[in-house]
Each structure stands twice: as C-alpha cells, then as structure tokens.
Motif scaffolding. Structure first.
Motif, PDB file in Angstrom:
ATOM      1  N   LEU A 120       0.830  -1.209   0.000  1.00  0.00           N
ATOM      2  CA  LEU A 120       0.000   0.000   0.000  1.00  0.00           C
ATOM      3  C   LEU A 120       0.864   1.257   0.000  1.00  0.00           C
ATOM      4  CD1 LEU A 120      -2.740  -1.118   2.546  1.00  0.00           C
ATOM      5  CD2 LEU A 120      -3.064  -0.744   0.083  1.00  0.00           C
ATOM      6  N   GLY A 121       1.956   1.238   0.762  1.00  0.00           N
ATOM      7  CA  GLY A 121       2.869   2.384   0.811  1.00  0.00           C
ATOM      8  C   GLY A 121       3.520   2.649  -0.530  1.00  0.00           C
ATOM      9  N   GLU A 122       3.901   1.592  -1.238  1.00  0.00           N
ATOM     10  CA  GLU A 122       4.513   1.765  -2.556  1.00  0.00           C
ATOM     11  C   GLU A 122       3.490   2.286  -3.563  1.00  0.00           C
ATOM     12  OE1 GLU A 122       6.826   2.123  -5.824  1.00  0.00           O
ATOM     13  OE2 GLU A 122       7.431   2.023  -3.727  1.00  0.00           O
ATOM     14  N   LEU A 123       2.254   1.820  -3.467  1.00  0.00           N
ATOM     15  CA  LEU A 123       1.198   2.331  -4.347  1.00  0.00           C
ATOM     16  C   LEU A 123       1.011   3.829  -4.134  1.00  0.00           C
ATOM     17  CD1 LEU A 123      -1.122   1.834  -6.377  1.00  0.00           C
ATOM     18  CD2 LEU A 123      -2.573   1.303  -4.399  1.00  0.00           C
ATOM     19  N   PHE A 124       0.924   4.242  -2.879  1.00  0.00           N
ATOM     20  CA  PHE A 124       0.761   5.655  -2.548  1.00  0.00           C
ATOM     21  C   PHE A 124       1.971   6.458  -3.017  1.00  0.00           C
ATOM     22  CE2 PHE A 124       0.290   8.797   1.242  1.00  0.00           C
ATOM     23  CZ  PHE A 124      -0.316   9.734   0.429  1.00  0.00           C
ATOM     24  N   ALA A 125       3.164   5.961  -2.754  1.00  0.00           N
ATOM     25  CA  ALA A 125       4.390   6.668  -3.147  1.00  0.00           C
ATOM     26  C   ALA A 125       4.482   6.799  -4.672  1.00  0.00           C
ATOM     27  CB  ALA A 125       5.609   5.937  -2.599  1.00  0.00           C
ATOM     28  N   ALA A 126       4.111   5.751  -5.399  1.00  0.00           N
ATOM     29  CA  ALA A 126       4.176   5.794  -6.862  1.00  0.00           C
ATOM     30  C   ALA A 126       3.232   6.849  -7.416  1.00  0.00           C
ATOM     31  CB  ALA A 126       3.840   4.418  -7.439  1.00  0.00           C
ATOM     32  N   LYS A 127       2.035   6.921  -6.860  1.00  0.00           N
ATOM     33  CA  LYS A 127       1.077   7.930  -7.330  1.00  0.00           C
ATOM     34  C   LYS A 127       1.586   9.336  -7.019  1.00  0.00           C
ATOM     35  CE  LYS A 127      -2.061   5.156  -8.894  1.00  0.00           C
ATOM     36  NZ  LYS A 127      -3.361   5.230  -9.447  1.00  0.00           N
TER      37      LYS A 127
END
Length: 194
Positions: free
Chosen positions: A87-94
């Motif tokens: 979830l953190g990587e998804l948020f960071a990527a966006k």
C-alpha cells in the motif's frame, strides 16, 4: 541514414508528449503523427482508433507507475508486513507521478476517466495482488479466515484516498503520511486474528 523504425513504444512516447503539450481535449492523432514525422494513417496501423491509442497510453502509464507492486506481492515474508509495504509503494508511486509531472498527471486523470478499459484492467490486477497477500496471511494464520478477493477489494476501497488520482490534491497536505499510517494500521487490525 535510414529513418528510425516506428514502433508502438515510440508512438506512445510521442503521444505522452503531445498530451503534455496540448492536453487531452485538444490532442489529436494528427498531432502525434506530426510529432513523429509520419502520416496519421501510419499511427492508425499500430492503434486502430484514437480511443485505442489513449487506452494504451493509460495502460503504459499505470504499468510504469506500479511496476514494483507485483514484486512486493510475490515476495517472501509475513503478509502483515507486505500489505502495508505494498500500500505504501502504491501511494508513493502515485505521489511521484503527481509531483514529477503535474501536467501529465492531470492529463492522465482525464484519460483514466475516459478509458475505463485500462483502468478496469489495472484495478483487477492490483486487487488480485492484494488478494494474494491476504490469502497468504490467512494461510499462515496471521489473518482471520475470510474471502481474499472480497477482502482485497474492501482494502482497495478503504485506501482509495491514497491512490485514486481524484484525491491527488490532498497528497501534499500536512499530516497525510500519518493519516495513511493510521488507515494501514486500522486495516491490519481488522485482518488480524483476535
């Protein structure tokens, strides 16, 4: 020197530049062809319609933004650690996409609304990755028994504020990281066995 071979990848790169320059409302296939130095018919040989071209650009952007998610989902380790990392990587990527190229990010917000095929595929793929993590957690006894697919969709929906581009303006607000951490902790608490 012979001209560079026209590939779908070159067309997609040119399309991104045209979208960045003109925006989705004004960008045309003729503009893309002009940027490549070819006829618009040549572009149509690779992408049958303007909608197919935009769908491919949206799919490419989503794939680039989320390339590392599959690796996290498939990695070893406890599901209770992989889930917040995913979830953190998804948020960071966006956030990276929004910060690095705000004009193109705004364009992709429009394209995402218009190209439900690419977005629907993306959501199915990412929710399936979440379901895999949840299933691993259930198998290992970290998470309470549940239907992984239903639970993964609920996690996706519960965290949409941190990955849906419609909320992009909020991603720079003070305290957003703490709010993200609180939602992740709430999700994990709900999944864990009592």
């Amino acid at each position: 020197m012979p001209p560079e071979t026209l590939t779908p990848e070159r067309i997609l790169e040119a399309t991104e530049e045209v979208l960045r320059r003109y925006g989705p409302a004004k960008a045309t296939v003729v503009d893309v062809a002009r940027a490549l130095g070819v006829s618009h018919g040549t572009v149509y040989r690779h992408f049958r319609t303007k909608a197919a071209l935009r769908d491919a650009v949206t799919q490419r952007w989503l794939a680039e933004a989320h390339a590392s998610l599959a690796d996290i989902a498939a990695s070893d380790g406890p599901a209770a650690e992989r889930l917040p990392r995913w979830l953190g990587e998804l948020f960071a990527a966006k956030r990276r996409k929004a910060d690095l190229d705000p004009e193109l990010f705004a364009t992709f917000q429009t394209l995402a609304r218009d190209n439900s095929g690419a977005v629907s595929r993306h959501v199915r793929e990412t929710v399936a990755q979440l379901a895999g993590i949840v299933a691993d957690g259930v198998r290992s006894g970290e998470f309470a028994p549940c239907d992984p697919a239903v639970t993964a969709r609920a996690v996706w929906d519960a965290t949409c504020r941190f990955h849906d581009p419609a909320y992009g303006a909020e991603w720079v607000s003070p305290g957003i990281d703490g709010e993200f951490d609180a939602v992740c902790e709430l999700v994990l608490r709900g999944l864990r066995k009592s």
